[in-house]
Design a protein around this motif. Structure first.
Motif, PDB file in Angstrom:
ATOM      1  N   ASN A 126     -32.693  -3.893  -2.151  1.00  0.00           N
ATOM      2  CA  ASN A 126     -32.968  -2.509  -1.735  1.00  0.00           C
ATOM      3  C   ASN A 126     -31.718  -1.738  -1.322  1.00  0.00           C
ATOM      4  O   ASN A 126     -31.761  -0.897  -0.436  1.00  0.00           O
ATOM      5  CB  ASN A 126     -33.963  -2.519  -0.574  1.00  0.00           C
ATOM      6  CG  ASN A 126     -35.158  -1.681  -0.933  1.00  0.00           C
ATOM      7  OD1 ASN A 126     -35.126  -0.972  -1.955  1.00  0.00           O
ATOM      8  ND2 ASN A 126     -36.179  -1.743  -0.121  1.00  0.00           N
ATOM      9  N   LEU A 127     -30.611  -2.103  -1.941  1.00  0.00           N
ATOM     10  CA  LEU A 127     -29.333  -1.454  -1.638  1.00  0.00           C
ATOM     11  C   LEU A 127     -28.730  -0.956  -2.938  1.00  0.00           C
ATOM     12  O   LEU A 127     -29.174  -1.351  -4.028  1.00  0.00           O
ATOM     13  CB  LEU A 127     -28.367  -2.484  -1.016  1.00  0.00           C
ATOM     14  CG  LEU A 127     -28.752  -3.061   0.354  1.00  0.00           C
ATOM     15  CD1 LEU A 127     -27.907  -4.297   0.655  1.00  0.00           C
ATOM     16  CD2 LEU A 127     -28.572  -2.020   1.457  1.00  0.00           C
ATOM     17  N   ILE A 128     -27.699  -0.115  -2.847  1.00  0.00           N
ATOM     18  CA  ILE A 128     -26.908   0.137  -4.062  1.00  0.00           C
ATOM     19  C   ILE A 128     -25.421  -0.011  -3.746  1.00  0.00           C
ATOM     20  O   ILE A 128     -24.947   0.318  -2.654  1.00  0.00           O
ATOM     21  CB  ILE A 128     -27.124   1.531  -4.709  1.00  0.00           C
ATOM     22  CG1 ILE A 128     -26.792   2.667  -3.743  1.00  0.00           C
ATOM     23  CG2 ILE A 128     -28.477   1.690  -5.315  1.00  0.00           C
ATOM     24  CD1 ILE A 128     -26.470   3.967  -4.473  1.00  0.00           C
ATOM     25  N   PHE A 129     -24.709  -0.529  -4.751  1.00  0.00           N
ATOM     26  CA  PHE A 129     -23.257  -0.419  -4.750  1.00  0.00           C
ATOM     27  C   PHE A 129     -22.987   0.670  -5.786  1.00  0.00           C
ATOM     28  O   PHE A 129     -23.255   0.487  -6.973  1.00  0.00           O
ATOM     29  CB  PHE A 129     -22.597  -1.748  -5.150  1.00  0.00           C
ATOM     30  CG  PHE A 129     -21.097  -1.618  -5.179  1.00  0.00           C
ATOM     31  CD1 PHE A 129     -20.402  -1.328  -4.023  1.00  0.00           C
ATOM     32  CD2 PHE A 129     -20.387  -1.748  -6.358  1.00  0.00           C
ATOM     33  CE1 PHE A 129     -19.018  -1.162  -4.037  1.00  0.00           C
ATOM     34  CE2 PHE A 129     -19.010  -1.587  -6.384  1.00  0.00           C
ATOM     35  CZ  PHE A 129     -18.327  -1.299  -5.218  1.00  0.00           C
ATOM     36  N   PRO A 130     -22.507   1.826  -5.331  1.00  0.00           N
ATOM     37  CA  PRO A 130     -22.594   3.011  -6.196  1.00  0.00           C
ATOM     38  C   PRO A 130     -21.562   3.128  -7.310  1.00  0.00           C
ATOM     39  O   PRO A 130     -21.689   4.018  -8.153  1.00  0.00           O
ATOM     40  CB  PRO A 130     -22.418   4.168  -5.205  1.00  0.00           C
ATOM     41  CG  PRO A 130     -21.678   3.596  -4.061  1.00  0.00           C
ATOM     42  CD  PRO A 130     -22.033   2.156  -3.981  1.00  0.00           C
ATOM     43  N   LEU A 131     -20.548   2.263  -7.336  1.00  0.00           N
ATOM     44  CA  LEU A 131     -19.574   2.371  -8.429  1.00  0.00           C
ATOM     45  C   LEU A 131     -20.307   2.166  -9.757  1.00  0.00           C
ATOM     46  O   LEU A 131     -21.048   1.200  -9.915  1.00  0.00           O
ATOM     47  CB  LEU A 131     -18.485   1.307  -8.250  1.00  0.00           C
ATOM     48  CG  LEU A 131     -17.342   1.357  -9.264  1.00  0.00           C
ATOM     49  CD1 LEU A 131     -16.515   2.606  -9.090  1.00  0.00           C
ATOM     50  CD2 LEU A 131     -16.461   0.121  -9.127  1.00  0.00           C
ATOM     51  N   SER A 132     -20.100   3.065 -10.690  1.00  0.00           N
ATOM     52  CA  SER A 132     -20.835   2.981 -11.951  1.00  0.00           C
ATOM     53  C   SER A 132     -19.975   3.506 -13.100  1.00  0.00           C
ATOM     54  O   SER A 132     -19.559   4.668 -13.100  1.00  0.00           O
ATOM     55  CB  SER A 132     -22.121   3.813 -11.802  1.00  0.00           C
ATOM     56  OG  SER A 132     -22.803   3.861 -13.020  1.00  0.00           O
ATOM     57  N   LEU A 133     -19.673   2.627 -14.050  1.00  0.00           N
ATOM     58  CA  LEU A 133     -18.819   2.983 -15.191  1.00  0.00           C
ATOM     59  C   LEU A 133     -19.492   2.508 -16.471  1.00  0.00           C
ATOM     60  O   LEU A 133     -20.279   1.572 -16.444  1.00  0.00           O
ATOM     61  CB  LEU A 133     -17.455   2.273 -15.172  1.00  0.00           C
ATOM     62  CG  LEU A 133     -16.769   1.836 -13.909  1.00  0.00           C
ATOM     63  CD1 LEU A 133     -15.533   1.038 -14.268  1.00  0.00           C
ATOM     64  CD2 LEU A 133     -16.377   3.041 -13.118  1.00  0.00           C
ATOM     65  N   ALA A 134     -19.103   3.106 -17.586  1.00  0.00           N
ATOM     66  CA  ALA A 134     -19.690   2.670 -18.857  1.00  0.00           C
ATOM     67  C   ALA A 134     -19.326   1.210 -19.160  1.00  0.00           C
ATOM     68  O   ALA A 134     -20.014   0.537 -19.926  1.00  0.00           O
ATOM     69  CB  ALA A 134     -19.213   3.582 -19.974  1.00  0.00           C
ATOM     70  N   SER A 135     -18.249   0.705 -18.545  1.00  0.00           N
ATOM     71  CA  SER A 135     -17.836  -0.686 -18.807  1.00  0.00           C
ATOM     72  C   SER A 135     -18.421  -1.661 -17.794  1.00  0.00           C
ATOM     73  O   SER A 135     -17.982  -2.811 -17.718  1.00  0.00           O
ATOM     74  CB  SER A 135     -16.310  -0.763 -18.765  1.00  0.00           C
ATOM     75  OG  SER A 135     -15.830  -0.231 -17.543  1.00  0.00           O
ATOM     76  N   GLU A 136     -19.431  -1.236 -17.034  1.00  0.00           N
ATOM     77  CA  GLU A 136     -19.880  -2.055 -15.897  1.00  0.00           C
ATOM     78  C   GLU A 136     -20.447  -3.425 -16.278  1.00  0.00           C
ATOM     79  O   GLU A 136     -20.481  -4.332 -15.467  1.00  0.00           O
ATOM     80  CB  GLU A 136     -20.864  -1.284 -15.017  1.00  0.00           C
ATOM     81  CG  GLU A 136     -22.140  -0.880 -15.707  1.00  0.00           C
ATOM     82  CD  GLU A 136     -22.855   0.280 -14.987  1.00  0.00           C
ATOM     83  OE1 GLU A 136     -22.207   1.022 -14.234  1.00  0.00           O
ATOM     84  OE2 GLU A 136     -24.069   0.409 -15.194  1.00  0.00           O
ATOM     85  N   THR A 210     -14.595  -7.107   0.671  1.00  0.00           N
ATOM     86  CA  THR A 210     -15.790  -6.653   1.388  1.00  0.00           C
ATOM     87  C   THR A 210     -15.974  -5.181   1.039  1.00  0.00           C
ATOM     88  O   THR A 210     -15.038  -4.384   1.168  1.00  0.00           O
ATOM     89  CB  THR A 210     -15.633  -6.870   2.903  1.00  0.00           C
ATOM     90  OG1 THR A 210     -15.477  -8.272   3.129  1.00  0.00           O
ATOM     91  CG2 THR A 210     -16.861  -6.386   3.654  1.00  0.00           C
ATOM     92  N   LEU A 211     -17.161  -4.870   0.536  1.00  0.00           N
ATOM     93  CA  LEU A 211     -17.407  -3.543  -0.039  1.00  0.00           C
ATOM     94  C   LEU A 211     -18.573  -2.861   0.666  1.00  0.00           C
ATOM     95  O   LEU A 211     -19.496  -3.536   1.151  1.00  0.00           O
ATOM     96  CB  LEU A 211     -17.757  -3.696  -1.525  1.00  0.00           C
ATOM     97  CG  LEU A 211     -16.719  -4.433  -2.371  1.00  0.00           C
ATOM     98  CD1 LEU A 211     -17.324  -4.852  -3.717  1.00  0.00           C
ATOM     99  CD2 LEU A 211     -15.502  -3.556  -2.597  1.00  0.00           C
ATOM    100  N   LYS A 212     -18.512  -1.534   0.669  1.00  0.00           N
ATOM    101  CA  LYS A 212     -19.622  -0.782   1.281  1.00  0.00           C
ATOM    102  C   LYS A 212     -20.810  -0.731   0.333  1.00  0.00           C
ATOM    103  O   LYS A 212     -20.630  -0.513  -0.873  1.00  0.00           O
ATOM    104  CB  LYS A 212     -19.200   0.670   1.500  1.00  0.00           C
ATOM    105  CG  LYS A 212     -18.348   0.902   2.690  1.00  0.00           C
ATOM    106  CD  LYS A 212     -18.117   2.406   2.836  1.00  0.00           C
ATOM    107  CE  LYS A 212     -16.929   2.629   3.749  1.00  0.00           C
ATOM    108  NZ  LYS A 212     -16.410   3.979   3.693  1.00  0.00           N
ATOM    109  N   VAL A 213     -21.999  -0.886   0.883  1.00  0.00           N
ATOM    110  CA  VAL A 213     -23.204  -0.641   0.096  1.00  0.00           C
ATOM    111  C   VAL A 213     -24.052   0.394   0.843  1.00  0.00           C
ATOM    112  O   VAL A 213     -23.804   0.671   2.019  1.00  0.00           O
ATOM    113  CB  VAL A 213     -24.014  -1.935  -0.166  1.00  0.00           C
ATOM    114  CG1 VAL A 213     -23.284  -2.848  -1.124  1.00  0.00           C
ATOM    115  CG2 VAL A 213     -24.330  -2.662   1.135  1.00  0.00           C
TER     116      VAL A 213
END
Ligand code: FAD
Length: 468
Positions: A126-136, A210-213
């Protein structure tokens, strides 16, 4: 590379995790667009931070240069080795999720984890890691951090830099710095973490982060708008920002030719708007469950239509329609690749001058390469444009590519004149090294001092970003 050196790497990571066979190495030596093909003594694939540390301790002693590599989707050649005495350190086996921490809204992951695997795991929680690229589906978190990747959600969530809370890195001599913190406040001198973000493998190896979600939005609303010019798209961006508080999480511009290419080379995209010069893809996301949100968005988009800011508007009515809209945007790079030779400019411009940039850049490209076709798209809400050129129809690819230098110089001059950046999100690597030296002389001198203090023997990805 000496066989004794290869044997030492085999001892550290295990026999089968050192690749020396020419064919098996190709995957790590060829870049996505086929612009660079490299050579290396071996591909070495560690499974733990300790193994990375032991590889670097040995490489440091023996002066063996190391090229860190994640998913090999970088577009500036940074991940490619060019010397048979160098090794690639592939992080692909270092790919665990170490912790999901909903209270601190963070995750701790290893560098080789594929971005889409993290997105899926977050979604399940129920979280998102918002980085989003066509190469994901192929790029790794380590590569994202090392190149400070951008993508389609920067408008609201920020670049990778804004998403990194802490890093674990291994320096060129093998020493480990563990800074995997979830702190919001941490003013303890120079930020080593920030130096590593965007360092493209030249300062050391990122092994974990460690990344923000964020809470997963309950609703997303997606729409396509057709406009006659980039200028109108900026007017719409401002109108939305000034009149709606529901978070605008994407605002992507595409010219007509980009979409023609998608239709020609990819599975046919379903485009609900018939005739257009430019399309804007907008997305709003909300964590609230509110009945009238959809109405608010529809009303606002209708106002935009009635004020003649947009020519036509289509609001998605299902997740399938929203997915189709994103498919168009995300297929442009792949479609352009299939159209033949391309010259790419990934630049950013202050938003007020985007329209001026696009108009002038089009004139320049037509003059330098008559018949060239502009594929213009990008994260216009961030001021980031991919101003790409496809070779003229039936022209010679090699002759076209040779014009790259001349065209890029003029586009870069224009970018600098407008106070923009010659690399918005792809980095410097090899492709933009000369440009960096030319346009950012003083910064480059400081970069050299930083590089020397982290990597005194220049074994970390030598020759990328800067020469020392
Ligand atoms: C179709 C397509 C679409 C793309 N769209 C975008 C986009 O929208 N936005 C964007 O920013 N980029 C985009 N890219 C570029 C690319 O995907 C990103 O730069 C991505 O972050 C690279 O990740 P990677 O794991 O593939 O890194 P790699 O290509 O393996 O490496 C990239 C650089 O990082 C270094 N590196 C890799 N891993 C590490 C590590 N663990 N420690 C230290 N250094 C390391 C390498 O040495 C190299 O210099 C796109 C690429 C493609 C092919």
């Amino acid at each position: 590379m000496l066989s004794s050196e290869i044997n030492k790497f085999r001892k550290i990571v295990g026999n089968k995790n050192v690749i020396t066979d020419k064919n098996d190495m190709q995957k790590y030596l060829k870049e996505w667009r086929g612009v660079y093909t490299g050579v290396a003594g071996a591909i070495v694939k560690p499974k733990s931070t300790e193994e990375v540390s032991n590889i670097l301790k040995f490489a440091y002693r023996k002066n063996i240069s190391c090229i860190p590599q994640g998913g090999n989707t970088g577009l500036v050649g940074g991940q490619i080795p060019f010397n048979k005495n160098h090794i690639v350190i592939s992080l692909e086996r270092l790919n665990k999720i170490r912790e999901i921490n909903p209270t601190d809204q963070s995750v701790t992951v290893e560098a080789g984890l594929i971005l889409s695997d993290l997105q899926k795991k977050c979604d399940e929680n129920n979280l998102i890691f918002p980085l989003s690229l066509a190469s994901e589906g192929s790029c790794s978190l380590g590569g994202n951090i090392a190149s400070n990747a951008g993508g389609v959600a920067v408008l609201y969530y920020g670049n990778t830099r804004e998403l990194v809370m802490g890093l674990e890195v291994v320096l060129s001599d093998g020493s480990i710095i563990n800074n995997l913190k979830t702190l919001i406040k941490d003013n303890t001198g120079y930020s080593i973490k920030d130096l590593f973000i965007g360092s493209e493998g030249t300062l050391g190896v990122i092994t974990a982060a460690t990344l923000k979600v964020f809470p997963k939005p309950k609703n997303t609303y997606t729409a396509l708008l057709s406009v006659d010019s980039p200028k109108q798209s900026i007017e719409i961006l401002n109108y939305i920002r000034n009149n709606l508080s529901i978070p605008l999480t994407a605002f992507e511009l595409m010219n007509n030719f980009s979409i023609e290419l998608v239709n020609k080379h990819m599975d046919k995209a379903s485009i609900p708007i018939e005739k257009f010069k430019w399309l804007i893809l907008v997305e709003f996301s909300s964590i609230e469950v509110s009945k009238n949100e959809k109405d608010k968005i529809e009303n606002l988009l209708n106002e935009i239509l009635h004020q003649n800011l947009a020519k036509d508007i289509f609001i998605s009515q299902s997740s399938k329609q929203a997915k189709d809209m994103w498919y168009i945007r995300e297929s442009i790079s792949e479609a352009q690749k299939k159209e033949g030779g391309s010259i790419k400019n990934d630049i950013s411009i202050p938003i007020k001058d985007i329209s001026k940039f696009i108009n002038n850049a089009e004139k320049i490209s037509k003059k330098v390469i008559p018949g060239s076709r502009s594929v213009i798209f990008g994260h216009i809400g961030d001021g980031n444009i991919h101003f790409n050129i496809s070779q003229p129809v039936k022209s010679d690819r090699d002759k076209f590519i040779k014009k790259d230098k001349k065209l890029r110089k003029k586009i870069n001059d224009l970018t600098i004149e407008l106070n923009g950046s010659i690399s918005a999100e792809h980095g410097i690597g090899l492709t933009k090294k000369a440009d960096l030296k030319k346009y950012m002389k003083k910064d480059v001198e400081l970069f050299k001092l930083i590089k020397k203090s982290f990597d005194p023997k220049n074994i970390m990805n030598p020759g990328k970003i800067i020469d020392i």
